[in-house]
Design a protein around this motif. Structure first.
Motif, PDB file in Angstrom:
ATOM      1  N   SER A 109     100.985  15.112  57.074  1.00  0.00           N
ATOM      2  CA  SER A 109     100.134  14.405  56.109  1.00  0.00           C
ATOM      3  C   SER A 109      98.678  14.424  56.541  1.00  0.00           C
ATOM      4  CB  SER A 109     100.567  12.951  55.963  1.00  0.00           C
ATOM      5  OG  SER A 109     101.907  12.879  55.618  1.00  0.00           O
ATOM      6  N   PHE A 110      98.432  14.150  57.822  1.00  0.00           N
ATOM      7  CA  PHE A 110      97.044  14.156  58.304  1.00  0.00           C
ATOM      8  C   PHE A 110      96.419  15.544  58.131  1.00  0.00           C
ATOM      9  CE2 PHE A 110      98.378  10.541  61.232  1.00  0.00           C
ATOM     10  CZ  PHE A 110      97.713   9.582  60.496  1.00  0.00           C
ATOM     11  N   ASN A 165     102.996   6.969  52.843  1.00  0.00           N
ATOM     12  CA  ASN A 165     103.645   7.158  54.133  1.00  0.00           C
ATOM     13  C   ASN A 165     104.107   5.847  54.753  1.00  0.00           C
ATOM     14  OD1 ASN A 165     104.073   9.743  55.203  1.00  0.00           O
ATOM     15  ND2 ASN A 165     101.880  10.094  55.231  1.00  0.00           N
ATOM     16  N   LEU A 182      92.672  10.061  47.547  1.00  0.00           N
ATOM     17  CA  LEU A 182      93.814  10.822  48.041  1.00  0.00           C
ATOM     18  C   LEU A 182      94.259  10.306  49.400  1.00  0.00           C
ATOM     19  CD1 LEU A 182      95.540  13.339  47.278  1.00  0.00           C
ATOM     20  CD2 LEU A 182      94.223  14.519  49.018  1.00  0.00           C
ATOM     21  N   LEU A 219     109.099  31.283  59.095  1.00  0.00           N
ATOM     22  CA  LEU A 219     108.218  30.120  59.007  1.00  0.00           C
ATOM     23  C   LEU A 219     107.828  29.623  60.395  1.00  0.00           C
ATOM     24  CD1 LEU A 219     106.861  27.932  57.358  1.00  0.00           C
ATOM     25  CD2 LEU A 219     109.008  26.711  57.252  1.00  0.00           C
ATOM     26  N   SER A 226      88.370  12.191  47.463  1.00  0.00           N
ATOM     27  CA  SER A 226      88.763  12.256  48.872  1.00  0.00           C
ATOM     28  C   SER A 226      89.343  10.929  49.325  1.00  0.00           C
ATOM     29  CB  SER A 226      87.570  12.580  49.768  1.00  0.00           C
ATOM     30  OG  SER A 226      86.999  13.784  49.401  1.00  0.00           O
ATOM     31  N   SER A 239      91.161  12.293  60.022  1.00  0.00           N
ATOM     32  CA  SER A 239      92.390  13.018  59.675  1.00  0.00           C
ATOM     33  C   SER A 239      92.547  14.247  60.552  1.00  0.00           C
ATOM     34  CB  SER A 239      92.361  13.471  58.210  1.00  0.00           C
ATOM     35  OG  SER A 239      92.193  12.389  57.361  1.00  0.00           O
ATOM     36  N   PRO A 269     103.029  31.281  62.243  1.00  0.00           N
ATOM     37  CA  PRO A 269     101.850  30.593  62.812  1.00  0.00           C
ATOM     38  C   PRO A 269     101.640  30.901  64.286  1.00  0.00           C
ATOM     39  CG  PRO A 269     103.421  28.991  61.922  1.00  0.00           C
ATOM     40  CD  PRO A 269     103.988  30.331  61.672  1.00  0.00           C
ATOM     41  N   PRO A 315     106.228  14.291  60.006  1.00  0.00           N
ATOM     42  CA  PRO A 315     105.711  14.210  58.638  1.00  0.00           C
ATOM     43  C   PRO A 315     104.327  13.564  58.581  1.00  0.00           C
ATOM     44  CG  PRO A 315     107.901  13.242  58.785  1.00  0.00           C
ATOM     45  CD  PRO A 315     107.472  13.513  60.160  1.00  0.00           C
ATOM     46  N   LEU A 316     104.071  12.624  59.512  1.00  0.00           N
ATOM     47  CA  LEU A 316     102.740  12.018  59.565  1.00  0.00           C
ATOM     48  C   LEU A 316     101.689  13.057  59.944  1.00  0.00           C
ATOM     49  CD1 LEU A 316     103.139   8.586  61.308  1.00  0.00           C
ATOM     50  CD2 LEU A 316     102.037   9.066  59.152  1.00  0.00           C
ATOM     51  N   PHE A 318      97.288  17.846  55.985  1.00  0.00           N
ATOM     52  CA  PHE A 318      97.060  18.051  54.555  1.00  0.00           C
ATOM     53  C   PHE A 318      95.785  17.334  54.108  1.00  0.00           C
ATOM     54  CE2 PHE A 318      97.767  16.157  50.317  1.00  0.00           C
ATOM     55  CZ  PHE A 318      97.767  17.315  49.553  1.00  0.00           C
ATOM     56  N   LEU A 319      95.617  16.072  54.563  1.00  0.00           N
ATOM     57  CA  LEU A 319      94.425  15.307  54.180  1.00  0.00           C
ATOM     58  C   LEU A 319      93.162  15.968  54.720  1.00  0.00           C
ATOM     59  CD1 LEU A 319      95.564  11.610  54.610  1.00  0.00           C
ATOM     60  CD2 LEU A 319      95.120  12.850  52.498  1.00  0.00           C
ATOM     61  N   VAL A 342      97.980   8.832  50.138  1.00  0.00           N
ATOM     62  CA  VAL A 342      98.896   9.423  51.119  1.00  0.00           C
ATOM     63  C   VAL A 342      99.241   8.405  52.207  1.00  0.00           C
ATOM     64  CG1 VAL A 342      99.107  11.193  52.895  1.00  0.00           C
ATOM     65  CG2 VAL A 342      98.202  11.796  50.670  1.00  0.00           C
ATOM     66  N   PHE A 345      92.766   4.830  61.855  1.00  0.00           N
ATOM     67  CA  PHE A 345      93.771   5.879  61.660  1.00  0.00           C
ATOM     68  C   PHE A 345      94.786   5.852  62.801  1.00  0.00           C
ATOM     69  CE2 PHE A 345      93.088   9.054  58.251  1.00  0.00           C
ATOM     70  CZ  PHE A 345      91.988   8.487  57.650  1.00  0.00           C
ATOM     71  N   TYR A 364      97.051   2.987  62.417  1.00  0.00           N
ATOM     72  CA  TYR A 364      97.953   3.287  61.305  1.00  0.00           C
ATOM     73  C   TYR A 364      99.067   4.212  61.768  1.00  0.00           C
ATOM     74  CZ  TYR A 364      99.639   5.582  57.107  1.00  0.00           C
ATOM     75  OH  TYR A 364     100.450   6.109  56.137  1.00  0.00           O
ATOM     76  N   LEU A 387     105.154  22.232  59.123  1.00  0.00           N
ATOM     77  CA  LEU A 387     106.206  22.481  58.138  1.00  0.00           C
ATOM     78  C   LEU A 387     107.371  23.216  58.797  1.00  0.00           C
ATOM     79  CD1 LEU A 387     104.048  23.407  55.017  1.00  0.00           C
ATOM     80  CD2 LEU A 387     105.118  21.232  55.593  1.00  0.00           C
ATOM     81  N   VAL A 390     103.089   3.367  61.571  1.00  0.00           N
ATOM     82  CA  VAL A 390     104.039   4.106  60.748  1.00  0.00           C
ATOM     83  C   VAL A 390     105.016   4.885  61.621  1.00  0.00           C
ATOM     84  CG1 VAL A 390     104.270   5.845  58.950  1.00  0.00           C
ATOM     85  CG2 VAL A 390     102.457   4.161  58.822  1.00  0.00           C
ATOM     86  N   VAL A 416      92.408  18.950  52.441  1.00  0.00           N
ATOM     87  CA  VAL A 416      91.926  18.661  51.092  1.00  0.00           C
ATOM     88  C   VAL A 416      90.541  18.012  51.153  1.00  0.00           C
ATOM     89  CG1 VAL A 416      92.370  17.411  48.976  1.00  0.00           C
ATOM     90  CG2 VAL A 416      94.243  18.478  50.181  1.00  0.00           C
ATOM     91  N   THR A 417      90.365  17.016  52.047  1.00  0.00           N
ATOM     92  CA  THR A 417      89.046  16.384  52.117  1.00  0.00           C
ATOM     93  C   THR A 417      88.010  17.385  52.625  1.00  0.00           C
ATOM     94  OG1 THR A 417      89.542  15.528  54.315  1.00  0.00           O
ATOM     95  CG2 THR A 417      89.933  14.061  52.468  1.00  0.00           C
ATOM     96  N   PHE A 470     101.205  24.877  58.783  1.00  0.00           N
ATOM     97  CA  PHE A 470     102.406  25.718  58.818  1.00  0.00           C
ATOM     98  C   PHE A 470     103.287  25.352  60.006  1.00  0.00           C
ATOM     99  CE2 PHE A 470      99.727  29.139  56.584  1.00  0.00           C
ATOM    100  CZ  PHE A 470     100.102  28.658  55.348  1.00  0.00           C
ATOM    101  N   LEU A 471     102.651  25.045  61.145  1.00  0.00           N
ATOM    102  CA  LEU A 471     103.439  24.658  62.321  1.00  0.00           C
ATOM    103  C   LEU A 471     104.242  23.390  62.039  1.00  0.00           C
ATOM    104  CD1 LEU A 471     101.097  25.270  65.391  1.00  0.00           C
ATOM    105  CD2 LEU A 471     103.333  26.261  64.999  1.00  0.00           C
TER     106      LEU A 471
END
Lengths: 54, 253, 224
Positions: free
Chosen positions: B103-104, A30, A22, C167, A19, B64, C171, B99-100, B106-107, A26, B213, B216, B141, B220, B110-111, B138-139
């Motif tokens: 990424s958040f 970024n 990753l 797409l 965790s 995240s 959502p 994109p940030l 996605f993190l 990321v 965070f 950060y 993306l 960015v 996964v976490t 999805f939103l």
């Protein structure tokens, strides 16, 4: 505190460390990508500008 | 009321210079806060009496997840500025944030599933929060796909603004519907993520990490917005002048 | 011309145009029935199983068949310039856009509602859930059209319309699907469904007030 038990994370090493790894990957990616992009952009603009002047 | 500062912020040139000055400080701040928060969470904070050491994932998972929601709200706020005042800078910030946010999200996903494995015995469970995060991904993306599909910058910014505002009305509804769906199908969730009351020695590192965070994100997003402004303004005078220091030196000896 | 008459004129025009192309009109209906047929073929025809999953299948099929013709809402008018005329007219674009959405719903959404009882019969949906199914479809399909119209308006000028539209919209469709399918599910189990029905109605009112503005703004952006 000894390293062995810290790294083992009470048996949860397989979940905690990936965790954190990753997240760090990321976050760093970024931050690095726009850094490189900006440098490339600046070089491109500078080249074009000086090219125009010549 | 004096709105000069607002108009100044709307000028790409002024904003670029400001962002250029701010990013190193914000970057340093986020590094310090993240290092402190994660060290505190990983090493100093005591293990949880129920979940043992596995709970330490929350110091990255919860920030995240928070940031994934915050980023969309930020984008919607920028979208409002784009639609009402046609601020180009706001469009750059909005595009930079997407994109940030992805990424958040996605993190957080996964976490969350890495944390869920020891708790639920499976990597993916249709937990209310994980499911909302998945829809949020999805939103994001979709937003990014729309941005890359529209070639004209100005139109892309305003179309993105509409989508960001539609999304900000929809996200609470999605959240609520997913919660409702989750209670409808009991047994989908075994444990809720956030324990009702968190002891101070765990809450403090969590807040420090969340602040890291946030710093950060600010760093960015400014950095990405700088690139976006450069791309959009590449033909304008100030960018050319600034790109060739020699030329400006000539003019101002 | 008054605003009400302009609304009716736009509505009538769009319906006449749609009725003239009957083949296109039938496509979403056939698609709806075909998607609903896929599930028993994939999962097996056991009545107990179908009874259990029928609410979800019918709603997923309805959602997909609403998505299929969505792109046609503005594209023909975009291509022949009518849309530009509409934005230049003295009437508020949001009202005219709403007329187009209503027309689109009348020719694509209402047929699906009418066909739904037959599909419900095929899928062994318990009889007691039929009123709930029709009520959720009556509230949910206009919602799908209104939300969908925003996405169509945003992508109408783009070449890569189809996949991008899906797409963007899927959502946003999640709450409609959850509340509608959940309500039918509860009705099949003999539970009260007032809660989700009221929520769908509230969402429809919210969409009716906000979506026309968003659609008009998006059309302006796409045509700029």
């Amino acid at each position: 505190m000894d390293w062995q038990s810290f790294l083992a994370m009470g048996g949860y090493a397989a979940f905690v460390w990936p965790s954190y790894a990753l997240v760090l990957i990321v976050l760093i990616a970024n931050a690095v990508i726009p850094h490189r992009r900006e440098r490339a952009l600046r070089e491109r603009i500078a080249r074009r500008t000086t090219g125009n002047r010549r | 009321m004096n709105l000069v500062w607002f108009h100044k912020l709307g000028s790409p040139k002024y904003f670029y210079a400001l962002a250029l000055r701010l990013t190193p400080w914000l970057g340093g701040l986020s590094f310090v806060l993240l290092a402190l928060g994660l060290y505190w969470g990983l090493v100093v904070a005591p293990p949880d009496y129920q979940q043992g050491e596995s709970y330490r994932i929350i110091f990255v998972h919860v920030p995240s997840a928070w940031m994934s929601m915050f980023t969309w709200m930020f984008m919607a706020f920028c979208g409002l500025l784009v639609l009402v005042w046609r601020m180009k800078v706001a469009a750059s910030l909005m595009r930079a944030a997407a994109p940030l946010g992805a990424s958040f999200t996605f993190l957080a996903l996964v976490t969350g599933s890495l944390w869920g494995k020891p708790m639920w015995g499976a990597y993916w469970v249709w937990d209310a929060r994980l499911t909302s995060e998945l829809i949020l991904l999805f939103l994001y993306l979709g937003f990014m796909a729309l941005q890359s599909a529209i070639e004209q910058r100005e139109a892309a910014g305003r179309a993105g603004a509409v989508l960001a505002l539609v999304g900000v009305i929809n996200i609470p509804i999605i959240h609520f519907s997913v919660e409702w769906w989750n209670t409808l199908h009991q047994g989908a969730t075994i444990t809720k993520f956030d324990s009702p009351s968190m002891p101070v020695e765990m809450l403090l590192p969590l807040l420090v990490s969340a602040a890291g965070f946030m710093a950060y994100f600010a760093t960015v997003v400014l950095k990405r917005a700088r690139c976006d402004i450069l791309e959009g303004q590449a033909a304008s005078g100030w960018v050319r002048e600034w790109a060739t220091p020699a030329a400006t030196d000539h003019r101002n000896p | 011309m008054g605003l009400g008459r302009a609304f009716r004129a736009m509505l009538g025009r769009d319906i006449r145009l749609a009725v003239r192309q009957r083949g296109e009109l039938a496509q979403p209906l056939v698609f709806f029935a075909a998607v609903a047929t896929l599930f028993p073929l994939a999962l097996g025809p056991e009545p107990e199983l179908l009874e259990r999953i029928a609410p979800g299948i019918i709603w997923v099929a309805a959602l997909l068949s609403a998505l299929l013709p969505m792109d046609r809402m503005f594209r023909p008018d975009y291509e022949d310039g009518t849309l530009e005329q509409m934005l230049l007219s003295p009437h508020p674009a949001s009202v005219l856009a709403l007329a187009k959405v209503v027309a689109h719903w009348l020719v694509t959404g209402v047929p699906v509602i009418l066909l739904a009882p037959l599909v419900a019969l095929f899928l062994q949906l318990p009889m007691q859930a039929l009123p709930a199914l029709l009520a959720t479809l009556a509230l949910g399909t206009p919602l799908l059209s209104l939300i969908g119209a925003i996405g169509v308006a945003l992508t109408v000028g783009l070449r890569s319309g189809g996949p991008l539209l899906a797409l963007l919209l899927l959502p946003l469709y999640v709450p409609v699907l959850i509340f509608a399918a959940g309500a039918v599910d509860r009705a099949a189990a003999g539970l009260p469904i007032a809660g989700p029905i009221y929520l769908l109605a509230a969402m429809l009112v919210l969409a009716l007030t906000l979506a026309p503005m968003a659609i008009a703004a998006s059309l302006r952006i796409s045509l700029s």
